[in-house]
Design an enzyme around this catalytic site. Sequence first.
Site, mmCIF file in Angstrom:
data_model
loop_
_atom_site.group_PDB
_atom_site.id
_atom_site.type_symbol
_atom_site.label_atom_id
_atom_site.label_comp_id
_atom_site.label_asym_id
_atom_site.label_seq_id
_atom_site.Cartn_x
_atom_site.Cartn_y
_atom_site.Cartn_z
ATOM 1 N N ARG A 188 -15.437 -1.244 -24.925
ATOM 2 C CA ARG A 188 -16.018 -1.255 -23.584
ATOM 3 C C ARG A 188 -15.270 -0.309 -22.647
ATOM 4 O O ARG A 188 -14.103 0.045 -22.895
ATOM 5 C CB ARG A 188 -15.914 -2.673 -22.981
ATOM 6 C CG ARG A 188 -17.015 -3.608 -23.379
ATOM 7 C CD ARG A 188 -16.717 -5.017 -22.919
ATOM 8 N NE ARG A 188 -17.860 -5.917 -23.112
ATOM 9 C CZ ARG A 188 -17.757 -7.240 -23.068
ATOM 10 N NH1 ARG A 188 -16.579 -7.803 -22.811
ATOM 11 N NH2 ARG A 188 -18.815 -8.006 -23.269
ATOM 12 N N ARG B 171 -17.343 -3.302 -17.862
ATOM 13 C CA ARG B 171 -17.032 -4.527 -17.118
ATOM 14 C C ARG B 171 -16.033 -4.206 -16.011
ATOM 15 O O ARG B 171 -15.286 -3.238 -16.101
ATOM 16 C CB ARG B 171 -16.415 -5.570 -18.065
ATOM 17 C CG ARG B 171 -17.365 -6.107 -19.121
ATOM 18 C CD ARG B 171 -18.438 -6.980 -18.518
ATOM 19 N NE ARG B 171 -19.281 -7.618 -19.536
ATOM 20 C CZ ARG B 171 -20.343 -7.038 -20.084
ATOM 21 N NH1 ARG B 171 -20.673 -5.772 -19.729
ATOM 22 N NH2 ARG B 171 -21.055 -7.673 -20.990
ATOM 23 N N TYR C 179 -5.553 -10.409 -4.669
ATOM 24 C CA TYR C 179 -4.343 -10.895 -3.993
ATOM 25 C C TYR C 179 -3.208 -11.211 -4.954
ATOM 26 O O TYR C 179 -2.070 -11.437 -4.531
ATOM 27 C CB TYR C 179 -4.697 -12.098 -3.117
ATOM 28 C CG TYR C 179 -5.591 -11.674 -1.996
ATOM 29 C CD1 TYR C 179 -6.975 -11.626 -2.166
ATOM 30 C CD2 TYR C 179 -5.061 -11.229 -0.793
ATOM 31 C CE1 TYR C 179 -7.800 -11.163 -1.164
ATOM 32 C CE2 TYR C 179 -5.882 -10.774 0.219
ATOM 33 C CZ TYR C 179 -7.248 -10.736 0.026
ATOM 34 O OH TYR C 179 -8.055 -10.270 1.022
ATOM 35 N N ASP D 130 0.813 -1.227 0.000
ATOM 36 C CA ASP D 130 0.000 0.000 0.000
ATOM 37 C C ASP D 130 0.840 1.269 0.000
ATOM 38 O O ASP D 130 0.317 2.346 -0.311
ATOM 39 C CB ASP D 130 -0.898 0.038 1.259
ATOM 40 C CG ASP D 130 -1.757 -1.205 1.376
ATOM 41 O OD1 ASP D 130 -2.156 -1.551 2.501
ATOM 42 O OD2 ASP D 130 -1.991 -1.867 0.345
ATOM 43 N N GLU E 8 -9.272 0.452 -3.982
ATOM 44 C CA GLU E 8 -10.343 -0.247 -3.247
ATOM 45 C C GLU E 8 -10.989 0.639 -2.172
ATOM 46 O O GLU E 8 -12.127 0.421 -1.775
ATOM 47 C CB GLU E 8 -9.802 -1.515 -2.594
ATOM 48 C CG GLU E 8 -8.752 -1.271 -1.542
ATOM 49 C CD GLU E 8 -8.271 -2.543 -0.875
ATOM 50 O OE1 GLU E 8 -9.011 -3.553 -0.881
ATOM 51 O OE2 GLU E 8 -7.153 -2.550 -0.353
ATOM 52 N N GLY F 269 -4.734 -1.286 -1.760
ATOM 53 C CA GLY F 269 -4.163 -0.033 -1.255
ATOM 54 C C GLY F 269 -4.751 0.367 0.058
ATOM 55 O O GLY F 269 -4.361 1.347 0.665
#
Length: 364
Positions: free
Chosen positions: A177, A282, A288, A142, A237, A185
């Site tokens: 797309r 999408r 991980y 991170d 995230e 993070g």
Amino acid sequence: MQSITKTFGILTAGGDCPGLNAAIRGVCRAARDRYDMTIIGIANGYRGLIEGNYRVLKPEDVWGILTRGGTILGASREKPFKVSRGEYDNELGVDKVAAIKENYRKLRLDCLVVIGGNGTNTTGYLLSQEGLNVVGLPKTIDNDIAGTDRTFGFHSALAIATEAIDRLHSTAQSHNRVMVIELMGHKAGWLALYAGVAGGGDVILIPELPYDIKVIGQHLLKRSQCGKGFSIVVVAEGSLSIEESRMDKKERKKHREQTVVTPSIGYRVAREIEAETGMETRATVLGYVQRGGIPSASDRVLATSLGTAAADLLARGEYGRMVALTGNEINTVDLSVPAGKVKTVPVDHYMIDTAIAVGTCMGI
Ligand code: F6P
């Protein structure tokens, strides 16, 4: 060479990352070969010290581990100072911190070397306040540890994430797309910001800059009107919308449960983009994979340098410190510096301006 430290324990804790074994090797090779110290390897982070799960590390234990991912010691997210919901204490009826101090004394350790992230170094600082000698090493993909300019693990994850983004470009273009990729993070946006710039992301969302879906939609539609029907959206995230940034943690959790039920932010942003623009979208959550595999050359060098610097601190008996990278120099800071903090991306950080300068939308 003379050393004040004769015997020390070493543990790795928190989320694993490439470079941990390089750091263990750096500490142990220097401590043994240069200072003739005895090394106790503690299993699974602080849990091993609580439960008495440790062993004397022999020279051959750290042979050939420089390039290996993960950690030969194992890791856990055990937080001894965090009062558990009783499942542990009821079971063994022991206070975790008391167990740590007891095993530290039983092993006759002169110091405890802890390799980990924010939580690990915070626990190390709290243990030093309890009278234990502790030396910390910063690690995490991170890159969010205060007191050091970079952590090993970050560059390896950056390379993995960038390679994934590169691959998304071709499939996004083939299908016209919008491809959303969610990166790790935790609460900081370093990995998404750097991988987004490295991978040529058209939109980069980070927790430090709560996003406005209308701004994102306008950017994507403008690209489409210019003939670029595909786009790459890189999402940390921990990102959140402007609306969510005004909620507290509890309200945000309830809001997310009541609105669109999706596994994570990457899927939520993809749905919001489709609703806002009508563009086929999408989502990919890299997860991980960013923590696996062998360390990059840069992470091997940083981890080894921090490890040997930690051995020097042990020899000098300079405890209560965390080794760190400042600029291009290996330094040390007091363990109080990273304790209880998360180093987030400053909103005026040059990398944000760099991204905007090459036409990236930051969602604001
Ligand atoms: O701290 C590293 C990290 O990978 C974060 O980026 C992520 O949010 C977290 O660990 C995941 O934690 P766990 O491995 O406990 O699922």
